[in-house]
Design a protein around this motif. Sequence first.
Motif, PDB file in Angstrom:
ATOM      1  N   TRP A   1       3.680  55.418   6.353  1.00 29.91           N
ATOM      2  CA  TRP A   1       4.549  56.373   6.255  1.00 29.91           C
ATOM      3  C   TRP A   1       4.129  57.395   7.457  1.00 29.91           C
ATOM      4  CZ3 TRP A   1       3.980  56.925   0.382  1.00 29.91           C
ATOM      5  CH2 TRP A   1       4.616  55.601  -0.382  1.00 29.91           C
ATOM      6  N   GLU A   2       3.199  57.388   8.289  1.00 35.29           N
ATOM      7  CA  GLU A   2       2.984  58.379   9.371  1.00 35.29           C
ATOM      8  C   GLU A   2       3.682  58.038  10.532  1.00 35.29           C
ATOM      9  OE1 GLU A   2      -1.241  58.991   9.328  1.00 35.29           O
ATOM     10  OE2 GLU A   2      -1.455  59.208   7.222  1.00 35.29           O
ATOM     11  N   GLN A   3       4.163  56.908  10.420  1.00 35.47           N
ATOM     12  CA  GLN A   3       5.190  56.564  11.655  1.00 35.47           C
ATOM     13  C   GLN A   3       6.378  56.856  11.237  1.00 35.47           C
ATOM     14  OE1 GLN A   3       5.362  52.387  13.570  1.00 35.47           O
ATOM     15  NE2 GLN A   3       4.124  53.502  15.227  1.00 35.47           N
ATOM     16  N   TRP A   4       7.271  57.613  11.785  1.00 30.81           N
ATOM     17  CA  TRP A   4       8.606  58.139  11.491  1.00 30.81           C
ATOM     18  C   TRP A   4       9.515  57.220  12.646  1.00 30.81           C
ATOM     19  CZ3 TRP A   4       8.823  64.143  10.610  1.00 30.81           C
ATOM     20  CH2 TRP A   4       7.893  64.448   9.489  1.00 30.81           C
ATOM     21  N   HIS A   5      10.567  56.629  12.024  1.00 30.77           N
ATOM     22  CA  HIS A   5      11.325  55.853  12.807  1.00 30.77           C
ATOM     23  C   HIS A   5      12.806  56.499  13.007  1.00 30.77           C
ATOM     24  CE1 HIS A   5       8.587  52.585  12.597  1.00 30.77           C
ATOM     25  NE2 HIS A   5       8.461  52.810  11.270  1.00 30.77           N
ATOM     26  N   PHE A   6      13.445  56.308  14.204  1.00 31.80           N
ATOM     27  CA  PHE A   6      14.499  56.759  14.216  1.00 31.80           C
ATOM     28  C   PHE A   6      15.737  55.945  15.089  1.00 31.80           C
ATOM     29  CE2 PHE A   6      11.788  60.437  13.961  1.00 31.80           C
ATOM     30  CZ  PHE A   6      12.054  61.544  13.094  1.00 31.80           C
ATOM     31  N   SER A   7      16.821  55.956  15.119  1.00 34.85           N
ATOM     32  CA  SER A   7      17.866  55.340  16.106  1.00 34.85           C
ATOM     33  C   SER A   7      18.979  56.104  16.478  1.00 34.85           C
ATOM     34  CB  SER A   7      18.069  54.110  15.272  1.00 34.85           C
ATOM     35  OG  SER A   7      18.811  54.414  14.103  1.00 34.85           O
TER      36      SER A   7
ATOM     37  N   LEU B   1      17.319  66.937  14.936  1.00 31.09           N
ATOM     38  CA  LEU B   1      17.696  65.915  15.239  1.00 31.09           C
ATOM     39  C   LEU B   1      18.805  65.369  14.553  1.00 31.09           C
ATOM     40  CD1 LEU B   1      13.687  64.618  15.280  1.00 31.09           C
ATOM     41  CD2 LEU B   1      15.086  65.201  17.496  1.00 31.09           C
ATOM     42  N   ASP B   2      19.751  65.917  14.621  1.00 29.07           N
ATOM     43  CA  ASP B   2      20.916  65.371  13.613  1.00 29.07           C
ATOM     44  C   ASP B   2      21.621  64.402  14.353  1.00 29.07           C
ATOM     45  OD1 ASP B   2      20.591  67.894  11.707  1.00 29.07           O
ATOM     46  OD2 ASP B   2      21.837  69.052  12.975  1.00 29.07           O
ATOM     47  N   GLY B   3      21.294  63.999  15.665  1.00 26.61           N
ATOM     48  CA  GLY B   3      22.124  63.042  16.106  1.00 26.61           C
ATOM     49  C   GLY B   3      21.395  61.571  15.851  1.00 26.61           C
ATOM     50  N   TRP B   4      20.383  61.695  15.193  1.00 26.10           N
ATOM     51  CA  TRP B   4      19.488  60.650  15.074  1.00 26.10           C
ATOM     52  C   TRP B   4      19.449  60.170  13.684  1.00 26.10           C
ATOM     53  CZ3 TRP B   4      16.270  58.045  19.067  1.00 26.10           C
ATOM     54  CH2 TRP B   4      16.604  58.857  20.342  1.00 26.10           C
ATOM     55  N   TYR B   5      19.417  58.757  13.476  1.00 26.34           N
ATOM     56  CA  TYR B   5      19.357  58.161  11.882  1.00 26.34           C
ATOM     57  C   TYR B   5      18.008  58.043  11.686  1.00 26.34           C
ATOM     58  CZ  TYR B   5      24.633  58.187  12.269  1.00 26.34           C
ATOM     59  OH  TYR B   5      25.857  58.531  12.118  1.00 26.34           O
ATOM     60  N   SER B   6      17.630  58.196  10.373  1.00 23.47           N
ATOM     61  CA  SER B   6      16.385  57.900  10.275  1.00 23.47           C
ATOM     62  C   SER B   6      16.154  57.383   8.711  1.00 23.47           C
ATOM     63  CB  SER B   6      15.356  59.021  10.292  1.00 23.47           C
ATOM     64  OG  SER B   6      14.018  58.865   9.738  1.00 23.47           O
TER      65      SER B   6
ATOM     66  N   HIS C   1       9.859  55.468  17.533  1.00 24.67           N
ATOM     67  CA  HIS C   1       8.930  55.230  16.674  1.00 24.67           C
ATOM     68  C   HIS C   1       7.792  56.278  17.003  1.00 24.67           C
ATOM     69  CE1 HIS C   1      10.948  51.746  15.582  1.00 24.67           C
ATOM     70  NE2 HIS C   1      10.953  51.256  16.821  1.00 24.67           N
ATOM     71  N   ILE C   2       7.761  57.284  16.018  1.00 23.42           N
ATOM     72  CA  ILE C   2       6.806  58.377  16.379  1.00 23.42           C
ATOM     73  C   ILE C   2       5.698  58.493  15.290  1.00 23.42           C
ATOM     74  CG2 ILE C   2       6.670  60.904  16.839  1.00 23.42           C
ATOM     75  CD1 ILE C   2       8.702  59.201  18.635  1.00 23.42           C
TER      76      ILE C   2
ATOM     77  N   PRO D   1      13.600  70.590  18.027  1.00 20.65           N
ATOM     78  CA  PRO D   1      13.200  69.508  18.832  1.00 20.65           C
ATOM     79  C   PRO D   1      14.472  68.905  19.572  1.00 20.65           C
ATOM     80  CG  PRO D   1      12.680  68.802  16.560  1.00 20.65           C
ATOM     81  CD  PRO D   1      13.028  70.323  16.734  1.00 20.65           C
ATOM     82  N   ALA D   2      14.601  68.472  20.623  1.00 21.37           N
ATOM     83  CA  ALA D   2      15.779  67.770  21.290  1.00 21.37           C
ATOM     84  C   ALA D   2      15.745  66.170  21.133  1.00 21.37           C
ATOM     85  CB  ALA D   2      15.774  68.068  22.708  1.00 21.37           C
ATOM     86  N   THR D   3      14.449  65.794  21.162  1.00 23.37           N
ATOM     87  CA  THR D   3      14.257  64.137  20.798  1.00 23.37           C
ATOM     88  C   THR D   3      12.888  63.978  19.643  1.00 23.37           C
ATOM     89  OG1 THR D   3      12.362  63.993  22.344  1.00 23.37           O
ATOM     90  CG2 THR D   3      14.990  63.945  23.418  1.00 23.37           C
ATOM     91  N   PRO D   4      13.123  62.840  18.937  1.00 21.48           N
ATOM     92  CA  PRO D   4      11.892  62.364  18.332  1.00 21.48           C
ATOM     93  C   PRO D   4      10.545  62.736  18.699  1.00 21.48           C
ATOM     94  CG  PRO D   4      13.801  60.866  17.762  1.00 21.48           C
ATOM     95  CD  PRO D   4      14.061  61.886  18.981  1.00 21.48           C
ATOM     96  N   TYR D   5      10.468  62.339  19.948  1.00 13.43           N
ATOM     97  CA  TYR D   5       9.214  62.257  20.659  1.00 13.43           C
ATOM     98  C   TYR D   5       8.438  63.727  20.584  1.00 13.43           C
ATOM     99  CZ  TYR D   5      11.173  57.979  22.324  1.00 13.43           C
ATOM    100  OH  TYR D   5      11.764  56.566  22.305  1.00 13.43           O
ATOM    101  N   GLU D   6       9.285  64.857  20.647  1.00 12.35           N
ATOM    102  CA  GLU D   6       8.681  66.198  20.371  1.00 12.35           C
ATOM    103  C   GLU D   6       7.891  66.593  19.035  1.00 12.35           C
ATOM    104  OE1 GLU D   6      11.157  69.404  21.549  1.00 12.35           O
ATOM    105  OE2 GLU D   6      12.438  68.170  22.886  1.00 12.35           O
ATOM    106  N   LEU D   7       8.377  65.775  18.184  1.00 19.26           N
ATOM    107  CA  LEU D   7       7.864  65.958  16.699  1.00 19.26           C
ATOM    108  C   LEU D   7       6.157  65.465  16.895  1.00 19.26           C
ATOM    109  CD1 LEU D   7      10.227  64.468  14.386  1.00 19.26           C
ATOM    110  CD2 LEU D   7       9.636  66.973  14.475  1.00 19.26           C
ATOM    111  N   SER D   8       5.765  64.546  17.761  1.00 18.54           N
ATOM    112  CA  SER D   8       4.490  64.111  17.808  1.00 18.54           C
ATOM    113  C   SER D   8       3.424  65.302  18.120  1.00 18.54           C
ATOM    114  CB  SER D   8       4.297  63.031  18.707  1.00 18.54           C
ATOM    115  OG  SER D   8       4.582  63.419  20.383  1.00 18.54           O
TER     116      SER D   8
END
Length: 299
Positions: A197-203, A256-261, A210-211, A177-184
Amino acid sequence: MDITHLASFYEVVQRGSFSAAADALGVSKGMLSRHVSALESSLNAQLLQRTTRRLSLTEAGSTLYLQAGEIFALARQAEQDIQALTEEDGGRLRFTCPISAGDRMVSELLARFAEFCPGVAVELNFTNQMVDMSQGEHDIALRAMSEVPDNLVAMPLGRLRDVVVASPTLVAREGKPATPYELSGRACLLMGRNPAWEQWHFSREGEEAHILVQGKVRANHYSTALQLARAGLGYAKCPLVAVDALLVAGELVTVLDGWYSGLHPLHILHAQQRRVPRKIRLFKQVLAQWFAERPHYLL
């Protein structure tokens, strides 16, 4: 006033019922009921309102319960002070932490601690349930929490880093996935029963995502979720400390290595004491050093 009767009354109030208190103490409900009745008779006051459905304190009971808490807290403190004097490098040390972190670090922690305190027996309680350190059942804890109770001493270690992982086979089939949004739109492995806990947060660089993820499989431990991820059943989000060995072995890969979670504040905790035993101070030092040698686990 009989101190045993007072202790029975205090346990009943703490546990919320005679049945729960009897189970905790390993005695009969009838014995506890007799103790409380005898206490009420000695004080000439009703302490509890008892019905078939609930138990409640009278005004006298509330006053006695608060004072009993102070008495037993002083007793625990006295016991800890004496143990600190007589078991400086002996006796036992009771450590609790989440299951995944404990499994990852335990062998290295104990080997290093044994160099300082070879005479101390260590009791381990790895659990994902929050434990009440004030009850004196544990000496030191490692916990991820945002707010630390006022009655505990906390050493902050940093913010525990989460990663999203999947099997190489799943990534090869679906692409990273290129962005967290693709996980949905992909199968994710859910944790616990808390809907939050079913909402995953990334920055990432000031951007937040927020997915709300979905999946058909739910686990109650990270170790279970990671085994399912290895089998290609979905994407799992967990602390890096829990999955690092599987990543090194190539059994899972990060996405999603460029994103912190995650970023859960991690603390070493122990009860406030006038004199902290040397074995607690040294175990605390060993814990802090273990994470200092692995800075990639924290942010």
